[in-house]
Design a protein around this motif. Structure first.
Motif, short mmCIF file in Angstrom:
data_model
loop_
_atom_site.label_atom_id
_atom_site.label_comp_id
_atom_site.label_asym_id
_atom_site.label_seq_id
_atom_site.Cartn_x
_atom_site.Cartn_y
_atom_site.Cartn_z
N TRP A 152 -47.84 18.11 12.62
CA TRP A 152 -46.49 18.63 12.81
C TRP A 152 -46.28 19.96 12.10
CZ3 TRP A 152 -42.76 19.16 8.92
CH2 TRP A 152 -42.97 18.46 7.72
N TYR A 153 -47.10 20.27 11.09
CA TYR A 153 -47.03 21.61 10.49
C TYR A 153 -47.41 22.66 11.54
CZ TYR A 153 -46.85 20.14 5.51
OH TYR A 153 -46.49 19.63 4.29
N ARG A 154 -48.45 22.37 12.31
CA ARG A 154 -48.90 23.32 13.34
C ARG A 154 -47.85 23.46 14.44
NH1 ARG A 154 -53.72 20.40 12.21
NH2 ARG A 154 -55.25 21.68 11.09
N GLN A 155 -47.16 22.37 14.76
CA GLN A 155 -46.08 22.46 15.73
C GLN A 155 -44.98 23.40 15.22
OE1 GLN A 155 -44.59 18.67 17.09
NE2 GLN A 155 -46.60 17.72 17.01
N VAL A 156 -44.61 23.22 13.95
CA VAL A 156 -43.57 24.08 13.38
C VAL A 156 -44.06 25.53 13.30
CG1 VAL A 156 -42.20 24.55 11.31
CG2 VAL A 156 -42.50 22.19 12.09
N ALA A 157 -45.34 25.72 12.95
CA ALA A 157 -45.89 27.07 12.89
C ALA A 157 -45.84 27.73 14.26
CB ALA A 157 -47.32 27.03 12.36
N GLY A 158 -46.28 27.00 15.29
CA GLY A 158 -46.26 27.55 16.64
C GLY A 158 -44.86 27.91 17.09
N GLN A 191 -41.33 36.07 18.21
CA GLN A 191 -41.93 36.90 19.26
C GLN A 191 -43.37 37.30 18.93
OE1 GLN A 191 -39.23 39.68 21.31
NE2 GLN A 191 -37.63 39.13 19.82
N GLU A 192 -44.13 36.31 18.51
CA GLU A 192 -45.57 36.47 18.30
C GLU A 192 -46.28 35.40 19.13
OE1 GLU A 192 -46.79 37.49 14.09
OE2 GLU A 192 -44.82 36.59 13.69
N PRO A 193 -46.23 35.50 20.47
CA PRO A 193 -46.75 34.43 21.33
C PRO A 193 -48.25 34.17 21.18
CG PRO A 193 -46.23 36.37 22.63
CD PRO A 193 -45.66 36.60 21.26
N ALA A 194 -49.03 35.21 20.87
CA ALA A 194 -50.47 35.00 20.72
C ALA A 194 -50.76 34.09 19.52
CB ALA A 194 -51.17 36.34 20.57
N ARG A 195 -50.05 34.32 18.42
CA ARG A 195 -50.23 33.47 17.25
C ARG A 195 -49.69 32.06 17.52
NH1 ARG A 195 -48.35 36.22 11.80
NH2 ARG A 195 -49.80 34.69 10.97
N ALA A 196 -48.61 31.97 18.30
CA ALA A 196 -48.07 30.66 18.66
C ALA A 196 -49.10 29.89 19.47
CB ALA A 196 -46.78 30.83 19.45
N ALA A 197 -49.73 30.57 20.44
CA ALA A 197 -50.74 29.91 21.27
C ALA A 197 -51.91 29.41 20.42
CB ALA A 197 -51.24 30.88 22.34
N GLU A 198 -52.27 30.18 19.42
CA GLU A 198 -53.36 29.75 18.53
C GLU A 198 -52.99 28.49 17.75
OE1 GLU A 198 -55.99 31.53 14.78
OE2 GLU A 198 -54.52 32.79 15.81
N ALA A 199 -51.73 28.43 17.27
CA ALA A 199 -51.29 27.26 16.52
C ALA A 199 -51.19 26.03 17.42
CB ALA A 199 -49.94 27.54 15.86
N PHE A 200 -50.61 26.20 18.62
CA PHE A 200 -50.46 25.06 19.53
C PHE A 200 -51.79 24.66 20.15
CE2 PHE A 200 -45.97 26.71 20.06
CZ PHE A 200 -45.40 25.68 19.35
#
Length: 387
Positions: free
Chosen positions: A286-292, A299-308
């Motif tokens: 759930w930390y990674r979910q919150v990070a994503g 507005q950092e979708p590339a980093r969000a995609a990496e987290a998810f």
């Protein structure tokens, strides 16, 4: 520091810890006899010499004092069931003398969307009565197949609060038993249990609850399945209180980041969740979910995609893990990887009841920031989810 001349309690920086006049008087009486049991009758007589008041007035003063003392208030000011209170004498054997600022070792030490799953844990104080310790051990398992452990913990905690109505930890963990009842769908918890959970943990917080109690209340206000019991405003206040009390506790930072992201404060959310990830080298999913989510809102979708991406797999669209799939698809689409995003949308077909943008939007009542929410939905449109 107790400053009788100025009539206030101060922390190590000299800032005031607000106390009502009667609460300040009760604290003076306790300090004058610190380390000793002070009977309730003595406190009532000396703090209210000219009027007759109920024990509720005294209990409220005790709650005020514990809250002012900070995270260790419940330990420093101890209740002796049915008898009175003890203000623990930890360090300096000083007395509160009129007109003088008294530095006491104890006082100085005291300065100090609801759709992402957050596993609640029992509140763990520095020291607890036997009943509360036994209940905490039962709650630690959080096994949805063992409802009887939750019921046994509840019985122990009900006995604990009957023995000591001022035990903030016991009240918080009692609330947790009802919250678990709601979270585990097979247990059948509904609105009644949800309302009980909130009221019990609110009582713990009013008694000077720990950071864990504040975090638990924030989680419930954030994740309640009943919209009328959710409140991002309250969740934010409790999450901030938890971080203020225990700023190095990763769970506190992650919960605060979650609330901040859902209210559109992406940069702040990123700062808190990244700190949580640094503090916990093996974080729960759930930390990674919150990070994503935080990266997506900022507005950092590339980093969000990496987290998810670390969460995407066979179980993405099942059980409590279905939301990372939608969030990953939107993140990939927003970062230009529309082919991968479309594949995830296709994988959701037949697994999820949401077959359109409108259907997904209906379940976003916990996401209050309109701009970031619309960017999320637009990413799903780019990935091929029909309107």
């Amino acid at each position: 520091m107790l400053n009788p001349r100025r009539g206030r309690l101060e922390d190590g920086t000299g800032a005031e810890r607000v106390l009502r006049a009667k609460s300040f008087r009760v604290l003076e009486l306790l300090i004058a006899r610190r380390g000793e049991l002070v009977a309730k009758d003595d406190l009532l007589r000396d703090a209210w010499p000219d009027v007759i008041v109920s024990e509720d007035s005294l209990s409220q003063c005790i709650s005020d004092i514990r809250r002012a003392l900070g995270p260790r208030g419940a330990v420093l000011l101890r209740t002796v069931p049915r008898r009175g209170y003890v203000l623990e004498d930890e360090d300096v054997p000083a007395k509160a003398l009129p007109g003088r600022t008294v530095r006491h070792g104890m006082m100085v030490a005291a300065a100090g969307l609801g759709w992402l799953w957050l596993p609640a844990g029992p509140v763990a104080p520095p020291e607890t009565p036997g009943q509360v310790m036994a209940a905490s051990a039962l709650l630690d398992g959080r096994d949805w197949q063992r409802r009887e452990a939750n019921e046994q913990a509840r019985m122990l905690l009900e006995a604990a609060v009957e023995d000591d109505p001022d035990d903030a930890v016991a009240w918080a963990n009692l609330g947790l038993t009802y919250w678990l009842e709601v979270q585990h769908l097979a247990w059948g918890g509904g609105r009644r249990e949800m309302a009980q959970a909130i009221e019990l943990v609110k009582r713990a917080v009013a008694l000077g609850g720990t950071a864990s109690a504040h975090r638990l209340l924030a989680e419930m206000r954030l994740l309640s399945p009943f919209p009328e019991m959710r409140s991002l405003v309250d969740a934010l206040a409790n999450a901030q209180a938890a971080v203020t009390i225990a700023p190095d506790k990763a769970d506190n930072l992650a919960v605060l980041a979650h609330v901040l992201a859902l209210t559109g404060r992406g940069a702040e959310a990123v700062r808190h969740i990244e700190r949580a990830l640094r503090l916990d080298p093996t974080p729960p999913d759930w930390y990674r979910q919150v990070a994503g989510l935080s990266y997506l809102v900022s507005q950092e979708p590339a980093r969000a995609a990496e987290a998810f991406g670390a969460l995407h797999g066979a179980g993405t669209f099942t059980g409590t893990r279905w939301w990372p799939g939608w969030l990953l698809a939107s993140s990939l689409a927003q970062s230009g990887r529309t082919g991968e995003a479309a594949a995830i949308i296709q994988a959701a077909a037949g697994r999820r009841p949401e077959r359109s943008i409108a259907a997904v939007a209906q379940s976003l009542d916990g996401w209050s920031d309109r701009d970031s929410r619309e960017r999320f939905l637009d990413g799903l449109r780019r990935a091929g989810l029909p309107g």
